[in-house]
Design an enzyme around this catalytic site. Structure first.
Site, PDB file in Angstrom:
ATOM      1  N   ASP A   1      -0.187   3.162  -5.076  1.00 56.22           N
ATOM      2  CA  ASP A   1       0.440   4.271  -4.379  1.00 56.22           C
ATOM      3  C   ASP A   1       0.773   5.329  -5.432  1.00 56.22           C
ATOM      4  O   ASP A   1       0.557   5.139  -6.629  1.00 56.22           O
ATOM      5  CB  ASP A   1       1.678   3.797  -3.593  1.00 56.22           C
ATOM      6  CG  ASP A   1       2.012   4.751  -2.457  1.00 56.22           C
ATOM      7  OD1 ASP A   1       2.618   4.309  -1.466  1.00 56.22           O
ATOM      8  OD2 ASP A   1       1.644   5.944  -2.553  1.00 56.22           O
TER       9      ASP A   1
HETATM   10  C1  GLC Z   1       2.825   8.549  -0.739  1.00 59.94           C
HETATM   11  C2  GLC Z   1       2.832   7.442   0.269  1.00 59.94           C
HETATM   12  C3  GLC Z   1       1.460   7.024   0.701  1.00 59.94           C
HETATM   13  C4  GLC Z   1       0.536   8.221   0.657  1.00 59.94           C
HETATM   14  C5  GLC Z   1       0.361   8.594  -0.793  1.00 59.94           C
HETATM   15  C6  GLC Z   1      -0.553   9.804  -0.984  1.00 59.94           C
HETATM   16  O1  GLC Z   1       3.856   8.387  -1.652  1.00 59.94           O
HETATM   17  O2  GLC Z   1       3.576   6.268  -0.011  1.00 59.94           O
HETATM   18  O3  GLC Z   1       1.580   6.472   2.012  1.00 59.94           O
HETATM   19  O4  GLC Z   1      -0.710   7.915   1.249  1.00 59.94           O
HETATM   20  O5  GLC Z   1       1.599   8.825  -1.432  1.00 59.94           O
HETATM   21  O6  GLC Z   1       0.048  10.941  -0.444  1.00 59.94           O
END
Ligand code: GLC
Length: 739
Positions: A284
């Site tokens: 993430d």
């Molecule tokens: C965010 C979220 C994730 C998302 C990613 C890209 O922090 O936790 O769900 O897809 O970053 O934006």
């Protein structure tokens, strides 16, 4: 003679079908082995820096990408959108980098790209996987027209805690419903051919257990038994992977003390081992670097080593894989085989997407696809199906279109931006039909539609309430639109209080005190504690965060041009003190209920233990009668199945759609089982007076549990099966499973 000819014909048809299936499988296998050889060929030619480059996902901002892409140090880019922009960047990768490896362009297409649909929690309330699949297909067509070939969706985190803002992004509290939706998203995004330029790679997230954050606080610790993890939280991920999802995102949280971005149990043992996952795992947002904050890495270099070793293949936005992996491999700290496996997985998906063969996007598509009329109409239909009628005393709804004067009151009545929800891609507020606009479109020119905001969504001012009261007094009926701003749910939007924010409750009570008939429309991304409204307001429609067609969908339902059919995918508690409160709970040794001890039972001394509205609950404008529950037998071998059927009749005066739900309870098992668990559901549309026998096939495998030795087995013994309109009502029968 005729019989012989028929036999021949049947044999010929069988042969043709079998050979077609065989050749399709063979083609698929040929394609797979062709991709494997192309991957290996390419891998052999890559330097350590180029390998680490494929694991490097960067954020698009105009300044930093061209040079990095040109030197082959970027495998994926987030947030670059638009065919023109993406093609320009792709040309740099394909024309200028040494090995001409295309970039994988990614974006959060969560509930639509430009045509914004209801938030996922609302989509789950449709209990209609086909509608979700269609939404995802439309999203894929729009996103791919803009150069995006990878979305960070579906989010399949089970959520039993409405304080957690991301409950809005998932499919609720139930494993079976969530699993059905997870598979539907993947089918929609990826289609039946990932190399189709209109298909986009799904990314099932957040692996795993993220929704069980302590206190409902986002990013907080998660601690649960392996049995709980495997019973409740993992199945939706497996359903997404069984549907073909090609990427997975690791979650921010610790699971039993280990951050999932460095957790070999979830990533290597379960995902890549037990489940034999051949796609790739992306971290993430900077979650590799966050291993330092978690206290499991002393610096970025160790964080990189921990994450790649645990099974995270791509570094989202952190920049640390590209920075440290070449040296970690050179110094032997990380075997090159580990790096190669990650690169292979990423290249494999790029080949499967067809990026090497057609890396560019047809720039004419955007004009045609974005906000296409059929897409907008689909958004309206699915928004209608997502809304849940919670109360309709005295059949106040549907309203008559000949109503002379309607007062529309509340801070979200003429709102557009908040109806988009909390992760609305390229959606624009100007695309949104407000509830005021939707209602106005239903009324004849001589009708009066009055409007007063009353109060803001948040804030302490009550100075607008007198005007709202005066407005209400002029009307035949009042429609109130209350709830949350779009940004009050979603990521980093946990709430400690679940009531109507600000002074909205005061406004509601002042308007109800006028004695006018009141319809309450809720705009929110989570269950709210609306006990007062439930006690005093005759009609309540849960509209969630309904997307660009929200206003039309609300009006369609309020005036009866559509019939409410949604059912709650999450429990509505009476008070935040009851949380976590979910339907498939254990019975305990001191269960609450009619036969409970007066004092010594599992409940509260200051609140009842029951929810305000239970999982699976939702009314319609007609009524459905259940009768004739029948089993095909009262015994089942533990590899067998039984048919369960019930007669459902529309005993009202309007057509309607009922979502018939089947729950099972395993009465005695070595591990205590929930008082009920959803095992299946069916949508049934019935004209007034019509009836239908709804039949389910219940397989023994659907009853399997994780036993004391953590074996996944179907226990012999007695079970009950209940079929009804929600988790709190239904007709019950008993059957046994024999050894
Ligand atoms: C965010 C979220 C994730 C998302 C990613 C890209 O922090 O936790 O769900 O897809 O970053 O934006």
């Amino acid at each position: 003679m005729v019989r012989a000819r028929t036999r021949w014909a049947a044999a010929l048809i069988f042969f043709l079908l079998a050979s077609a299936a065989w050749s399709q499988a063979a083609t698929k296998q040929d394609k797979k082995s062709d991709i494997e050889s192309r991957v290996n060929e390419l891998l052999k030619r890559m330097t350590l820096e180029e390998k680490a480059g494929q694991l490097n996902q960067i954020l698009f901002d105009e300044s930093n990408v061209d040079a990095a892409i040109g030197q082959g140090s970027v495998g994926s880019v987030v947030n670059a959108t638009g065919a023109e922009q993406v093609n320009r960047l792709q040309h740099i990768a394909v024309d200028k980098s040494r090995l001409h490896i295309p970039i994988l362009f990614a974006y959060d297409v969560i509930h639509g790209y430009r045509t914004i649909f209801p938030v996922p929690l609302a989509l789950a309330a449709t209990w209609n996987p086909q509608a979700v699949e269609r939404m995802a297909r439309i999203s894929a067509k729009e996103a791919s027209a803009a150069g995006i070939r990878w979305t960070f969706s579906p989010m399949v985190d089970i959520a039993r805690d409405p304080r957690w803002g991301r409950i809005a992004e998932g499919s609720g509290e139930d494993t079976v419903l969530d699993s059905a939706m997870a598979a539907a998203y993947v089918r929609g995004y990826q289609g039946d051919d990932l190399s189709n330029p209109a298909s986009i790679a799904a990314c099932v997230k957040h692996f795993a257990g993220y929704g069980a954050a302590e206190g409902g606080r986002d990013y907080n610790s998660v601690d649960m038994s392996e049995r709980q993890l495997r019973t409740v939280y993992l199945p939706p991920f497996k359903a997404a992977l069984d549907a073909g999802a090609v990427t997975v995102m690791s979650s921010f949280n610790t699971l039993n003390g280990i951050p999932n971005t460095a957790n070999p149990f979830t990533l290597r043992h379960v995902l890549k081992g037990e489940w034999n996952f051949h796609g790739f795992v992306v971290s993430d947002w900077r979650s590799i670097i966050e291993l330092i904050s978690h206290g499991v890495a002393s610096d970025e270099q160790q964080a990189s080593q921990e994450a790649i070793t645990a099974g995270v293949d791509m570094d989202m936005i952190g920049g640390v894989y590209y920075k440290y992996l070449p040296d970690l491999v050179r110094t032997g700290v990380v075997p090159e085989s580990v790096l190669d496996d990650a690169v292979r997985r990423i290249l494999r998906i790029k080949f499967e997407l067809g990026l090497f063969d057609h890396p560019y996007t047809d720039p004419r598509l955007e004009q045609r696809e974005l906000l296409a009329p059929a897409h907008v109409e689909a958004a309206r239909q699915v928004a209608q199906e997502s809304m849940v009628l919670l109360k309709n005393d005295g059949a106040l709804l549907p309203l008559s279109k000949t109503t002379k004067t309607i007062a529309l009151i509340g801070p979200l009545a003429d709102d557009q931006a908040d109806l988009l929800g909390n992760w609305f891609g390229k959606g624009e507020a100007k695309d949104v039909v407000s509830i005021m606009e939707g209602i106005r479109a239903k009324l004849p020119a001589d009708a009066r539609l009055l409007h007063s905001r009353g109060v803001d969504v948040v804030g302490t001012s009550v100075e607008g309430i007198p005007d709202a009261v005066a407005t209400a007094k002029q009307a035949d009926v009042v429609v109130m639109v209350l709830g949350e701003k779009g940004a009050m749910s979603g990521e980093a939007a946990s709430r400690a209080h679940l009531g109507l924010p600000g002074k909205q409750e005061e406004l509601l009570q002042a308007i109800v005190a006028t004695g006018k008939p009141v319809v309450l429309v809720l705009i929110n991304g989570r269950p709210l504690t609306i006990q007062w409204a439930a006690d005093h307001v005759p009609a309540i429609l849960e509209a969630w965060l309904p997307g660009i067609q929200g206003g039309n969908a609300v009006a369609d339902l309020l005036f009866g041009d559509a019939d409410p059919s949604g059912k709650l995918p999450v429990t509505f508690p009476r008070t935040v003190g009851q949380v976590p409160l979910y339907y498939n709970h254990l019975n305990t040794g001191r269960p609450p209920g009619p036969k409970a001890d007066k004092k010594y039972f599992s409940g509260y001394i200051d609140e009842t233990y029951t929810p305000l509205f239970p999982f699976g609950y939702g009314l319609s404008y007609t009524s459905f009668q259940y009768s004739g529950l029948k089993l095909s037998g009262d015994q089942m071998e533990n590899s067998g199945k039984i048919e369960v059927s019930v007669d459902v009749k529309n005993v009202g005066t309007r057509a309607g759609t009922e979502i018939v739900q089947l729950y099972v309870h395993d009465l005695v098992a070595p591990v205590a089982q929930p008082v009920e668990e959803l095992k299946d559901f069916q949508r049934v549309k019935l004209a007034p007076g019509a009836a239908k026998t709804v039949t389910f096939t219940l397989h023994a495998s659907q009853l399997a549990i994780w036993d004391r030795d953590m074996k996944f087995v179907t226990e012999p013994g007695k079970y009950t099966v209940t079929i009804g309109p929600n988790s709190a009502e239904g007709d019950t029968a008993t059957f046994s499973v024999n050894r």
